[in-house]
Design an enzyme around this catalytic site. Structure first.
Site, PDB file in Angstrom:
ATOM      1  CB  CYS A   6       3.016  -0.553   6.904  1.00 38.87           C
ATOM      2  SG  CYS A   6       2.956  -1.538   5.382  1.00 38.87           S
ATOM      3  CB  CYS A  57       2.226   1.004   3.703  1.00 43.85           C
ATOM      4  SG  CYS A  57       1.452  -0.550   4.168  1.00 43.85           S
ATOM      5  CG  ASP A  58       3.506   4.569   5.136  1.00 44.60           C
ATOM      6  OD1 ASP A  58       2.669   4.760   4.228  1.00 44.60           O
ATOM      7  OD2 ASP A  58       3.176   4.347   6.313  1.00 44.60           O
TER       8      ASP A  58
END
Length: 312
Positions: free
Chosen positions: A134, A137-138
């Protein structure tokens, strides 16, 4: 057979939020956490974009806090996995992997979607230490660093473009000699000076001490000019798709060609009355914790309304 008013299958932000709202509405929900309690977020390293957490928090810590809140409201939390469903008529019947059978007046499906991986042992070894599925997300943790994205479709090109806004360099590792992505996404990739596409290239492994430091690659595998080399990187992002965990519901619930559950408009309603879908199992586009949590809230509110309308 045990009778349940509101059955929630799956945890993660969608399942846990649905359980909180259902419990506060006195629906006596029973939540089965499934194969991965806490969902995909538990394998995310750090989370900085979830409201109410100004300091970074690990995905596991965030889900532990959600579960604690669910437990506070007295929700019946169970660890088993649904292996069989019968949604032909209410009350809906389910069998779990411990051979428990239950029937439910209303059901909230929050089983999520599993990211596809290449199947390398190193992916598991470095998960949360440089391996991610992701970028949204990261990606923040790789500002001004070098990363690689695996895939050649819309998701991969979109994630490569997103990461290029953060990282100093993005390698797009593509197995085929061409991209499968839509024309506009291909153009964004080719026009971005930070992105370098490595066609006809496959990943054989990862290396690094305490985290990803590089990838072992092979160019034109199986060909006479096959070439093996190492590529120094700081992060390795998988973008080869997700598999919605919807298989046992498919005989009754409408899904798209990939398996994502189709809901009515902006609601969590499925084509089966009293059955609702929340979170990534019904979301091929966003796959964010806050979006999943919101859909879990909507599913619980719709379940409450369904039970009241049908005097159940």
């Amino acid at each position: 057979m045990e009778h349940i008013r509101c059955l929630i299958i799956g945890s993660g932000p969608a399942g846990y939020t649905a359980a909180i709202y259902a419990s506060r509405a006195n629906l006596s929900p029973v939540l089965y956490e499934g194969i991965q309690p806490g969902g995909q977020l538990t394998i995310t390293d750090m989370v900085e974009n979830f409201p109410s957490h100004p300091e970074e928090i690990t995905g596991q810590e965030l889900m532990d806090l959600m579960r604690e809140q669910v437990d506070k409201f007295g929700v019946d939390i169970r660890q088993h996995i649904a292996v069989k469903a019968d949604l032909s008529c209410p009350p809906y019947k389910f069998t779990f992997d411990d051979n428990t059978e239950v029937e439910a007046d209303t059901v909230i499906i929050a089983t999520g979607a599993s990211a596809k991986f290449l199947g390398l042992a190193d992916e598991e070894k470095y998960r949360g230490q440089g391996v991610s599925a992701c970028a949204t997300c990261d990606g923040f943790f790789y500002r001004k660093k070098v990363v690689a994205v695996v895939g050649g479709g819309d998701t991969a090109c979109g994630e490569a473009s997103y990461l290029a806004g953060l990282a100093s360099k993005v390698y797009l590792i593509v197995r085929k000699p061409y991209l499968r992505a839509s024309k506009i996404l291909q153009e964004r990739v080719f026009e971005n000076p930070k992105i370098e596409v490595l066609f006809e290239t496959q990943t054989e492994g990862l290396y690094g001490e305490g985290g990803v430091e590089g990838a072992h690659l092979v160019h034109r595998k199986g060909e006479s000019d096959e070439r093996h080399y190492d590529l120094p990187i700081d992060g390795f992002f998988l973008a080869i798709g997700h598999t919605p965990n919807s298989s046992i519901f498919k005989p009754w619930v409408n899904t798209d060609e990939t398996g994502y559950i189709i809901t009515e408009g902006n609601s969590p309603k499925t084509n089966v009355p009293g059955v609702f879908a929340a979170g990534d199992v019904a979301d091929p586009d966003y796959r964010q914790a806050i979006v999943a949590a919101g859909s879990g809230c909507k599913a619980a509110m719709e379940a409450e309304k369904y039970l009241a309308d049908n005097k159940l």
